[in-house]
Design a protein around this motif. Structure first.
Motif, PDB file in Angstrom:
ATOM      1  N   GLY A 249      -9.930   9.988  20.993  1.00  0.00           N
ATOM      2  CA  GLY A 249     -11.327   9.595  21.074  1.00  0.00           C
ATOM      3  C   GLY A 249     -11.616   8.479  22.052  1.00  0.00           C
ATOM      4  N   GLY A 250     -10.589   7.731  22.433  1.00  0.00           N
ATOM      5  CA  GLY A 250     -10.794   6.649  23.378  1.00  0.00           C
ATOM      6  C   GLY A 250     -11.320   5.387  22.718  1.00  0.00           C
ATOM      7  N   GLY A 251     -11.635   4.409  23.549  1.00  0.00           N
ATOM      8  CA  GLY A 251     -12.088   3.113  23.080  1.00  0.00           C
ATOM      9  C   GLY A 251     -13.330   3.129  22.206  1.00  0.00           C
ATOM     10  N   PRO A 252     -14.369   3.906  22.562  1.00  0.00           N
ATOM     11  CA  PRO A 252     -15.597   3.875  21.753  1.00  0.00           C
ATOM     12  C   PRO A 252     -15.395   4.278  20.302  1.00  0.00           C
ATOM     13  CG  PRO A 252     -16.016   4.891  23.888  1.00  0.00           C
ATOM     14  CD  PRO A 252     -14.531   4.699  23.785  1.00  0.00           C
ATOM     15  N   LEU A 253     -14.429   5.143  20.016  1.00  0.00           N
ATOM     16  CA  LEU A 253     -14.211   5.626  18.656  1.00  0.00           C
ATOM     17  C   LEU A 253     -12.971   5.021  18.006  1.00  0.00           C
ATOM     18  CD1 LEU A 253     -15.053   9.434  19.048  1.00  0.00           C
ATOM     19  CD2 LEU A 253     -16.498   7.612  18.115  1.00  0.00           C
ATOM     20  N   GLU A 254     -12.331   4.093  18.691  1.00  0.00           N
ATOM     21  CA  GLU A 254     -11.090   3.535  18.161  1.00  0.00           C
ATOM     22  C   GLU A 254     -11.329   2.803  16.844  1.00  0.00           C
ATOM     23  OE1 GLU A 254      -7.429   0.537  19.478  1.00  0.00           O
ATOM     24  OE2 GLU A 254      -9.252   0.670  20.680  1.00  0.00           O
ATOM     25  N   GLY A 255     -12.356   1.953  16.803  1.00  0.00           N
ATOM     26  CA  GLY A 255     -12.636   1.201  15.588  1.00  0.00           C
ATOM     27  C   GLY A 255     -13.002   2.107  14.431  1.00  0.00           C
ATOM     28  N   PHE A 256     -13.831   3.102  14.703  1.00  0.00           N
ATOM     29  CA  PHE A 256     -14.236   4.049  13.657  1.00  0.00           C
ATOM     30  C   PHE A 256     -13.029   4.806  13.111  1.00  0.00           C
ATOM     31  CE2 PHE A 256     -15.400   8.350  12.408  1.00  0.00           C
ATOM     32  CZ  PHE A 256     -16.422   8.118  11.491  1.00  0.00           C
ATOM     33  N   ALA A 257     -12.212   5.358  14.013  1.00  0.00           N
ATOM     34  CA  ALA A 257     -11.062   6.158  13.580  1.00  0.00           C
ATOM     35  C   ALA A 257     -10.042   5.302  12.841  1.00  0.00           C
ATOM     36  CB  ALA A 257     -10.418   6.836  14.791  1.00  0.00           C
ATOM     37  N   LEU A 258      -9.808   4.086  13.321  1.00  0.00           N
ATOM     38  CA  LEU A 258      -8.829   3.217  12.668  1.00  0.00           C
ATOM     39  C   LEU A 258      -9.304   2.817  11.275  1.00  0.00           C
ATOM     40  CD1 LEU A 258      -6.192   1.679  12.833  1.00  0.00           C
ATOM     41  CD2 LEU A 258      -7.398  -0.190  13.980  1.00  0.00           C
ATOM     42  N   ALA A 259     -10.581   2.487  11.153  1.00  0.00           N
ATOM     43  CA  ALA A 259     -11.120   2.130   9.835  1.00  0.00           C
ATOM     44  C   ALA A 259     -11.029   3.310   8.876  1.00  0.00           C
ATOM     45  CB  ALA A 259     -12.568   1.671   9.979  1.00  0.00           C
ATOM     46  N   MET A 260     -11.337   4.509   9.351  1.00  0.00           N
ATOM     47  CA  MET A 260     -11.246   5.697   8.505  1.00  0.00           C
ATOM     48  C   MET A 260      -9.802   5.959   8.105  1.00  0.00           C
ATOM     49  SD  MET A 260     -14.080   7.170   7.679  1.00  0.00           S
ATOM     50  CE  MET A 260     -13.415   8.759   7.209  1.00  0.00           C
ATOM     51  N   PHE A 261      -8.877   5.794   9.036  1.00  0.00           N
ATOM     52  CA  PHE A 261      -7.459   6.036   8.754  1.00  0.00           C
ATOM     53  C   PHE A 261      -6.974   5.101   7.649  1.00  0.00           C
ATOM     54  CE2 PHE A 261      -2.903   6.074   9.420  1.00  0.00           C
ATOM     55  CZ  PHE A 261      -2.640   7.384   9.807  1.00  0.00           C
ATOM     56  N   ILE A 262      -7.297   3.819   7.767  1.00  0.00           N
ATOM     57  CA  ILE A 262      -6.885   2.856   6.746  1.00  0.00           C
ATOM     58  C   ILE A 262      -7.587   3.141   5.428  1.00  0.00           C
ATOM     59  CG2 ILE A 262      -6.896   0.404   6.120  1.00  0.00           C
ATOM     60  CD1 ILE A 262      -6.751  -0.214   9.105  1.00  0.00           C
ATOM     61  N   GLY A 263      -8.881   3.477   5.500  1.00  0.00           N
ATOM     62  CA  GLY A 263      -9.642   3.734   4.286  1.00  0.00           C
ATOM     63  C   GLY A 263      -9.139   4.938   3.511  1.00  0.00           C
ATOM     64  N   ILE A 264      -8.721   5.979   4.214  1.00  0.00           N
ATOM     65  CA  ILE A 264      -8.198   7.164   3.538  1.00  0.00           C
ATOM     66  C   ILE A 264      -6.875   6.847   2.847  1.00  0.00           C
ATOM     67  CG2 ILE A 264      -7.267   9.486   3.927  1.00  0.00           C
ATOM     68  CD1 ILE A 264      -9.335   9.765   6.191  1.00  0.00           C
ATOM     69  N   LEU A 265      -6.015   6.093   3.534  1.00  0.00           N
ATOM     70  CA  LEU A 265      -4.740   5.708   2.921  1.00  0.00           C
ATOM     71  C   LEU A 265      -4.963   4.857   1.674  1.00  0.00           C
ATOM     72  CD1 LEU A 265      -2.494   4.811   6.005  1.00  0.00           C
ATOM     73  CD2 LEU A 265      -2.302   6.802   4.511  1.00  0.00           C
ATOM     74  N   THR A 266      -5.778   3.822   1.812  1.00  0.00           N
ATOM     75  CA  THR A 266      -6.011   2.941   0.663  1.00  0.00           C
ATOM     76  C   THR A 266      -6.812   3.646  -0.422  1.00  0.00           C
ATOM     77  OG1 THR A 266      -7.996   2.035   1.744  1.00  0.00           O
ATOM     78  CG2 THR A 266      -5.912   0.872   2.077  1.00  0.00           C
ATOM     79  N   GLY A 267      -7.696   4.574  -0.043  1.00  0.00           N
ATOM     80  CA  GLY A 267      -8.465   5.306  -1.038  1.00  0.00           C
ATOM     81  C   GLY A 267      -7.576   6.181  -1.898  1.00  0.00           C
ATOM     82  N   THR A 268      -6.616   6.841  -1.278  1.00  0.00           N
ATOM     83  CA  THR A 268      -5.670   7.649  -2.036  1.00  0.00           C
ATOM     84  C   THR A 268      -4.784   6.775  -2.920  1.00  0.00           C
ATOM     85  OG1 THR A 268      -5.638   9.266  -0.233  1.00  0.00           O
ATOM     86  CG2 THR A 268      -3.858   9.387  -1.838  1.00  0.00           C
ATOM     87  N   TRP A 269      -4.326   5.668  -2.356  1.00  0.00           N
ATOM     88  CA  TRP A 269      -3.458   4.747  -3.083  1.00  0.00           C
ATOM     89  C   TRP A 269      -4.178   4.148  -4.288  1.00  0.00           C
ATOM     90  CZ3 TRP A 269       1.486   2.400  -2.122  1.00  0.00           C
ATOM     91  CH2 TRP A 269       1.724   1.209  -2.815  1.00  0.00           C
ATOM     92  N   SER A 270      -5.390   3.641  -4.064  1.00  0.00           N
ATOM     93  CA  SER A 270      -6.103   2.918  -5.123  1.00  0.00           C
ATOM     94  C   SER A 270      -6.555   3.837  -6.246  1.00  0.00           C
ATOM     95  CB  SER A 270      -7.309   2.185  -4.537  1.00  0.00           C
ATOM     96  OG  SER A 270      -8.246   3.099  -3.993  1.00  0.00           O
ATOM     97  N   SER A 271      -6.925   5.072  -5.928  1.00  0.00           N
ATOM     98  CA  SER A 271      -7.357   5.988  -6.987  1.00  0.00           C
ATOM     99  C   SER A 271      -6.208   6.339  -7.916  1.00  0.00           C
ATOM    100  CB  SER A 271      -7.948   7.264  -6.367  1.00  0.00           C
ATOM    101  OG  SER A 271      -6.979   7.942  -5.586  1.00  0.00           O
ATOM    102  N   ILE A 272      -4.990   6.310  -7.385  1.00  0.00           N
ATOM    103  CA  ILE A 272      -3.814   6.600  -8.206  1.00  0.00           C
ATOM    104  C   ILE A 272      -3.357   5.363  -8.979  1.00  0.00           C
ATOM    105  CG2 ILE A 272      -1.375   7.245  -8.110  1.00  0.00           C
ATOM    106  CD1 ILE A 272      -2.041   9.037  -5.758  1.00  0.00           C
ATOM    107  N   SER A 273      -3.475   4.195  -8.355  1.00  0.00           N
ATOM    108  CA  SER A 273      -2.957   2.968  -8.988  1.00  0.00           C
ATOM    109  C   SER A 273      -4.024   2.279  -9.820  1.00  0.00           C
ATOM    110  CB  SER A 273      -2.399   2.029  -7.911  1.00  0.00           C
ATOM    111  OG  SER A 273      -3.414   1.705  -6.965  1.00  0.00           O
ATOM    112  N   VAL A 274      -4.893   1.487  -9.177  1.00  0.00           N
ATOM    113  CA  VAL A 274      -5.858   0.691  -9.937  1.00  0.00           C
ATOM    114  C   VAL A 274      -6.897   1.558 -10.639  1.00  0.00           C
ATOM    115  CG1 VAL A 274      -5.578  -1.315  -8.448  1.00  0.00           C
ATOM    116  CG2 VAL A 274      -7.312   0.387  -7.880  1.00  0.00           C
TER     117      VAL A 274
END
Length: 298
Positions: A249-274
């Motif tokens: 996606g390049g620079g314009p979408l880097e922040g969006f994609a990175l935030a989504m990537f982290i959010g999906i990982l933590t979303g899966t983790w947190s729904s199982i744990s906390v």
């Protein structure tokens, strides 16, 4: 898979402790370093230029960063040789002109248009973005309070807060630009994390009703065993898509994609744990979902 083992409860509690530590660290980082607000919120200058197609975005960024003494966002405008430059308003009146800086790279450089986003507009965008986030959270809280008993809903609410705060903490720690596209990713993370949490919570409710004599630890482990494969497959395929967007996606979408990537990982983790541990700590029982007897006396 770990959720079918006898020590599944220990794993869930262990991951919850890790989540709590990361949550506290994120809150401290946000409080100490703060977010690096983008031009969408602070205001700045947007300039569109045209120059030789042989000049790369890296060359443009290096020249402008050095001359203006700040990070300049360089975005391709869709045609070869056309670029959109975004940068903060220089504090000094003696700052070099953009055309003069780029003249060193291409003698035929042209400034097509220049516009300024004032701080008032940036403040309005920040207020509207915060209002959108608040409305989304209130709607989610209203839905959860209607759908689940409060002890079970609390796990989903805490998981949502965990995911958003962790993403904000990452951007505060790395000082990556927080702009409107990242805010859009935060809103998307809310919906994605809510989807994972609701599926697990719904399964917990079903097992509670079907097996009223089972312990809450056994109920949670059984609910996770029934949903973990679906959760991992869904998260895995979504991560592949977001990863491709991050890489290509390049620079314009880097922040969006990175935030989504982290959010999906933590979303899966947190729904199982906390998402499962907190209802246990609040003493969720099958009685909370069994129908209450109606008194025969009038």
């Amino acid at each position: 898979m770990f959720i079918t083992m006898k020590n599944a409860t220990k794993w869930r509690y262990f991951t919850s402790v890790i989540s709590l530590v990361l949550l506290v660290a994120s809150l401290v980082t946000i409080g100490v370093r703060g977010l690096n607000w983008g031009l969408d919120f602070t205001g700045g200058i947007v300039t569109e230029v045209s120059l030789s197609s042989s000049v790369t975005s890296h060359e443009l960024g290096t020249a402008l960063d050095t001359a203006l003494h700040q990070d300049v966002s360089v975005i391709a405008a869709g045609e070869p040789g056309r670029w959109v430059l975004r940068y903060a308003i220089p504090e000094s009146d003696t700052a070099p002109d953009v055309q003069a800086v780029l003249h060193q790279l291409d003698a035929n450089v042209q400034v097509l248009n220049t516009s300024m986003v004032g701080p008032q507009v940036g403040q309005e965008l920040a207020d509207q973005g915060g209002l959108a986030l608040l409305i989304a959270v209130l709607c989610i809280l209203g839905y959860l309070s209607y759908r689940f008993e409060w002890r079970l809903a609390s796990g989903s609410v805490f998981a949502l807060a965990h995911d958003v705060i962790f993403v904000l903490g990452f951007f505060a720690a790395t000082q990556m630009e927080f702009n409107l596209t990242v805010l859009a990713a935060v809103l998307a993370i809310l919906g994605y994390s809510l989807n994972d949490s609701i599926i697990i919570a719904d399964r917990i409710r079903e097992v509670l009703i079907a097996k009223p004599n089972a312990s809450i630890q056994q109920v949670n482990n059984e609910a996770l065993a029934a949903t973990i494969s679906r959760t991992l497959v869904t998260s895995g395929t979504t991560l592949m898509t977001v990863g491709a967007l991050w890489i290509m996606g390049g620079g314009p979408l880097e922040g969006f994609a990175l935030a989504m990537f982290i959010g999906i990982l933590t979303g899966t983790w947190s729904s199982i744990s906390v998402g499962t541990v907190l209802p246990e700590l609040l003493k969720l029982k099958s009685e909370h979902y069994l129908p209450k007897p109606i008194a025969e006396e009038p």
